[in-house]
Design a protein around this motif. Structure first.
Motif, PDB file in Angstrom:
ATOM      1  N   ALA A 160     -74.735   1.531 -12.553  1.00 40.44           N
ATOM      2  CA  ALA A 160     -74.596   2.264 -11.292  1.00 40.44           C
ATOM      3  C   ALA A 160     -73.647   1.538 -10.345  1.00 40.44           C
ATOM      4  CB  ALA A 160     -75.962   2.443 -10.637  1.00 40.44           C
ATOM      5  N   TYR A 161     -73.820   0.237 -10.239  1.00 38.50           N
ATOM      6  CA  TYR A 161     -72.968  -0.576  -9.365  1.00 38.50           C
ATOM      7  C   TYR A 161     -71.515  -0.511  -9.824  1.00 38.50           C
ATOM      8  CZ  TYR A 161     -71.174  -4.904  -7.204  1.00 38.50           C
ATOM      9  OH  TYR A 161     -70.438  -5.830  -6.502  1.00 38.50           O
ATOM     10  N   ALA A 162     -71.280  -0.711 -11.119  1.00 36.92           N
ATOM     11  CA  ALA A 162     -69.915  -0.723 -11.649  1.00 36.92           C
ATOM     12  C   ALA A 162     -69.248   0.630 -11.490  1.00 36.92           C
ATOM     13  CB  ALA A 162     -69.933  -1.142 -13.114  1.00 36.92           C
ATOM     14  N   ALA A 163     -69.989   1.710 -11.741  1.00 34.04           N
ATOM     15  CA  ALA A 163     -69.407   3.044 -11.612  1.00 34.04           C
ATOM     16  C   ALA A 163     -69.017   3.335 -10.171  1.00 34.04           C
ATOM     17  CB  ALA A 163     -70.397   4.086 -12.122  1.00 34.04           C
ATOM     18  N   SER A 164     -69.847   2.921  -9.222  1.00 29.25           N
ATOM     19  CA  SER A 164     -69.518   3.165  -7.821  1.00 29.25           C
ATOM     20  C   SER A 164     -68.295   2.355  -7.399  1.00 29.25           C
ATOM     21  CB  SER A 164     -70.714   2.833  -6.924  1.00 29.25           C
ATOM     22  OG  SER A 164     -71.042   1.458  -6.957  1.00 29.25           O
ATOM     23  N   LYS A 165     -68.171   1.130  -7.903  1.00 29.03           N
ATOM     24  CA  LYS A 165     -66.999   0.317  -7.598  1.00 29.03           C
ATOM     25  C   LYS A 165     -65.740   0.901  -8.226  1.00 29.03           C
ATOM     26  CE  LYS A 165     -68.651  -3.153  -5.154  1.00 29.03           C
ATOM     27  NZ  LYS A 165     -68.192  -3.406  -3.753  1.00 29.03           N
ATOM     28  N   ALA A 166     -65.859   1.449  -9.431  1.00 31.88           N
ATOM     29  CA  ALA A 166     -64.710   2.081 -10.074  1.00 31.88           C
ATOM     30  C   ALA A 166     -64.235   3.287  -9.280  1.00 31.88           C
ATOM     31  CB  ALA A 166     -65.081   2.500 -11.501  1.00 31.88           C
ATOM     32  N   GLY A 167     -65.177   4.047  -8.743  1.00 32.28           N
ATOM     33  CA  GLY A 167     -64.800   5.190  -7.915  1.00 32.28           C
ATOM     34  C   GLY A 167     -63.994   4.778  -6.702  1.00 32.28           C
ATOM     35  N   ALA A 168     -64.381   3.669  -6.098  1.00 30.10           N
ATOM     36  CA  ALA A 168     -63.651   3.192  -4.918  1.00 30.10           C
ATOM     37  C   ALA A 168     -62.235   2.764  -5.264  1.00 30.10           C
ATOM     38  CB  ALA A 168     -64.415   2.039  -4.268  1.00 30.10           C
ATOM     39  N   ILE A 169     -62.018   2.231  -6.473  1.00 35.03           N
ATOM     40  CA  ILE A 169     -60.670   1.850  -6.893  1.00 35.03           C
ATOM     41  C   ILE A 169     -59.798   3.091  -7.064  1.00 35.03           C
ATOM     42  CG2 ILE A 169     -59.304   0.756  -8.713  1.00 35.03           C
ATOM     43  CD1 ILE A 169     -60.886  -1.174  -6.903  1.00 35.03           C
ATOM     44  N   GLY A 170     -60.349   4.143  -7.660  1.00 33.16           N
ATOM     45  CA  GLY A 170     -59.595   5.388  -7.776  1.00 33.16           C
ATOM     46  C   GLY A 170     -59.233   5.948  -6.416  1.00 33.16           C
ATOM     47  N   PHE A 171     -60.171   5.906  -5.477  1.00 32.23           N
ATOM     48  CA  PHE A 171     -59.908   6.352  -4.111  1.00 32.23           C
ATOM     49  C   PHE A 171     -58.808   5.518  -3.477  1.00 32.23           C
ATOM     50  CE2 PHE A 171     -61.036   5.242   0.348  1.00 32.23           C
ATOM     51  CZ  PHE A 171     -60.648   6.430   0.950  1.00 32.23           C
ATOM     52  N   MET A 172     -58.854   4.199  -3.666  1.00 33.07           N
ATOM     53  CA  MET A 172     -57.860   3.304  -3.088  1.00 33.07           C
ATOM     54  C   MET A 172     -56.455   3.699  -3.506  1.00 33.07           C
ATOM     55  SD  MET A 172     -55.803   0.527  -4.291  1.00 33.07           S
ATOM     56  CE  MET A 172     -56.681  -0.252  -5.637  1.00 33.07           C
ATOM     57  N   ARG A 173     -56.258   3.964  -4.776  1.00 34.80           N
ATOM     58  CA  ARG A 173     -54.908   4.268  -5.262  1.00 34.80           C
ATOM     59  C   ARG A 173     -54.406   5.611  -4.739  1.00 34.80           C
ATOM     60  NH1 ARG A 173     -56.491   1.540 -10.957  1.00 34.80           N
ATOM     61  NH2 ARG A 173     -55.527  -0.491 -10.561  1.00 34.80           N
ATOM     62  N   GLN A 174     -55.284   6.600  -4.672  1.00 33.50           N
ATOM     63  CA  GLN A 174     -54.862   7.895  -4.146  1.00 33.50           C
ATOM     64  C   GLN A 174     -54.520   7.799  -2.660  1.00 33.50           C
ATOM     65  OE1 GLN A 174     -54.301  10.560  -6.110  1.00 33.50           O
ATOM     66  NE2 GLN A 174     -54.870   9.218  -7.813  1.00 33.50           N
ATOM     67  N   LEU A 175     -55.348   7.074  -1.898  1.00 30.94           N
ATOM     68  CA  LEU A 175     -55.074   6.937  -0.467  1.00 30.94           C
ATOM     69  C   LEU A 175     -53.795   6.162  -0.225  1.00 30.94           C
ATOM     70  CD1 LEU A 175     -56.057   7.466   2.403  1.00 30.94           C
ATOM     71  CD2 LEU A 175     -57.318   5.297   2.288  1.00 30.94           C
ATOM     72  N   ALA A 176     -53.544   5.131  -1.025  1.00 27.28           N
ATOM     73  CA  ALA A 176     -52.309   4.354  -0.872  1.00 27.28           C
ATOM     74  C   ALA A 176     -51.086   5.248  -1.039  1.00 27.28           C
ATOM     75  CB  ALA A 176     -52.285   3.215  -1.889  1.00 27.28           C
ATOM     76  N   ALA A 177     -51.148   6.167  -2.005  1.00 27.88           N
ATOM     77  CA  ALA A 177     -50.021   7.072  -2.230  1.00 27.88           C
ATOM     78  C   ALA A 177     -49.821   8.020  -1.052  1.00 27.88           C
ATOM     79  CB  ALA A 177     -50.251   7.868  -3.513  1.00 27.88           C
ATOM     80  N   GLU A 178     -50.900   8.363  -0.360  1.00 31.25           N
ATOM     81  CA  GLU A 178     -50.818   9.293   0.766  1.00 31.25           C
ATOM     82  C   GLU A 178     -50.324   8.637   2.048  1.00 31.25           C
ATOM     83  OE1 GLU A 178     -54.492  11.312   1.444  1.00 31.25           O
ATOM     84  OE2 GLU A 178     -54.673  12.051  -0.620  1.00 31.25           O
ATOM     85  N   THR A 179     -50.557   7.343   2.220  1.00 37.32           N
ATOM     86  CA  THR A 179     -50.354   6.726   3.537  1.00 37.32           C
ATOM     87  C   THR A 179     -49.234   5.700   3.606  1.00 37.32           C
ATOM     88  OG1 THR A 179     -52.012   5.013   3.060  1.00 37.32           O
ATOM     89  CG2 THR A 179     -52.793   7.047   4.124  1.00 37.32           C
ATOM     90  N   GLY A 180     -48.624   5.362   2.482  1.00 41.37           N
ATOM     91  CA  GLY A 180     -47.605   4.316   2.492  1.00 41.37           C
ATOM     92  C   GLY A 180     -46.448   4.606   3.420  1.00 41.37           C
ATOM     93  N   ARG A 181     -46.007   5.853   3.483  1.00 44.67           N
ATOM     94  CA  ARG A 181     -44.868   6.206   4.352  1.00 44.67           C
ATOM     95  C   ARG A 181     -45.248   6.247   5.823  1.00 44.67           C
ATOM     96  NH1 ARG A 181     -40.442   7.982   1.508  1.00 44.67           N
ATOM     97  NH2 ARG A 181     -40.810   8.333  -0.718  1.00 44.67           N
ATOM     98  N   GLN A 182     -46.542   6.109   6.100  1.00 40.16           N
ATOM     99  CA  GLN A 182     -47.010   6.135   7.493  1.00 40.16           C
ATOM    100  C   GLN A 182     -47.403   4.754   7.994  1.00 40.16           C
ATOM    101  OE1 GLN A 182     -49.692   9.134   5.947  1.00 40.16           O
ATOM    102  NE2 GLN A 182     -49.148  10.486   7.650  1.00 40.16           N
TER     103      GLN A 182
END
Length: 248
Positions: A160-182
């Motif tokens: 459960a812990y590992a899966a939740s941490k993996a989800g946050a990594i996926g979120f991190m990469r998507q958000l980085a792609a959205e906000t880098g130009r800002q």
């Protein structure tokens, strides 16, 4: 290099342990610190320790899974220190987690929910609360503290812990792609065996090329770099902090 003077940093789960190490490192680089913890006493005590060392610090209790509580906390932050420039999503272990090392076959949905709410929804809600201001100002740093458990399987009952941490990594990469130009960078550090449990040093000495467990100072140094202007060309990245135990 790596000065954070004039910045306001908020570190969740910073009343002790790795989170306090991060808060201390950011303060030493000149940032004003918001020490967040679910325990009000820990938050105040940690902020008081930083203040006693000459740093600007504010200790505030808040459950990061509660968006209304987050918004109330941020109002106090703006009044006391100013808008948040640096967010370190460090909180990662729910209350009572010591009893949660269940193998998947014995786990239940409510067991998983505790970790997903903290490590995924909590990260999402804290980030969503501060992100508009960062974008409006054209500058922001978001750092997620993760765990190597999401990259490397064990038989320790960490699904459960590992899966939740993996989800946050996926979120991190998507958000980085959205906000880098800002002007907003989003990165993560992934922790190996840390010195916050009995037996960690012996284990680390056996499995790590660098034969010791990680410390709060190790985590703080990495977060200070990712929060700095010198890391402005680094986004969407995962920095492993593991003493060389995993090199893939």
């Amino acid at each position: 290099m790596f000065s954070l003077a004039g910045r306001v940093a908020l570190v969740t789960g910073a009343g002790r342990g790795m989170g306090f190490g991060v808060a201390q490192a950011l303060a030493e680089q000149g940032a004003a610190l918001v020490v967040n913890d679910i325990d009000a006493g820990r938050a105040r005590e940690a902020a008081g320790e930083l203040s006693a060392r000459g740093h600007r610090a504010l200790g505030l209790a808040c459950d990061v899974t509660d968006r209304a509580a987050i918004d109330r906390m941020l109002m106090l932050v703006e009044e006391g220190l100013g808008p948040v420039d640096i967010l370190v999503n460090n909180a990662g272990l729910p209350a009572g987690w010591q009893a949660d090392n269940l193998k998947f076959a014995q786990s239940r949905p409510e067991h998983w929910q505790r970790y997903v709410e903290l490590n995924l929804y909590g990260v999402m809600q804290m980030t969503q609360a501060v992100l508009p201001g960062m974008i409006a100002r054209g500058h922001g740093r978001v750092v997620i503290v993760s765990s190597e458990s999401w990259r490397m399987g064990t038989d320790m009952g960490l699904a459960a812990y590992a899966a939740s941490k993996a989800g946050a990594i996926g979120f991190m990469r998507q958000l980085a792609a959205e906000t880098g130009r800002q002007g907003v960078t989003v990165n993560a550090v992934s922790l190996g065996t840390m010195n916050n449990w009995e037996g960690s040093e012996a284990l680390a000495a056996r499995i790590n090329p660098v034969p010791r467990a990680g410390s709060p100072r190790d985590v703080g140094a990495a977060c200070a770099y990712l929060a700095s202007d010198e890391a402005s060309w680094v986004t969407g990245q995962l920095l492993p902090l593991n003493g060389g135990s995993l090199m893939a």
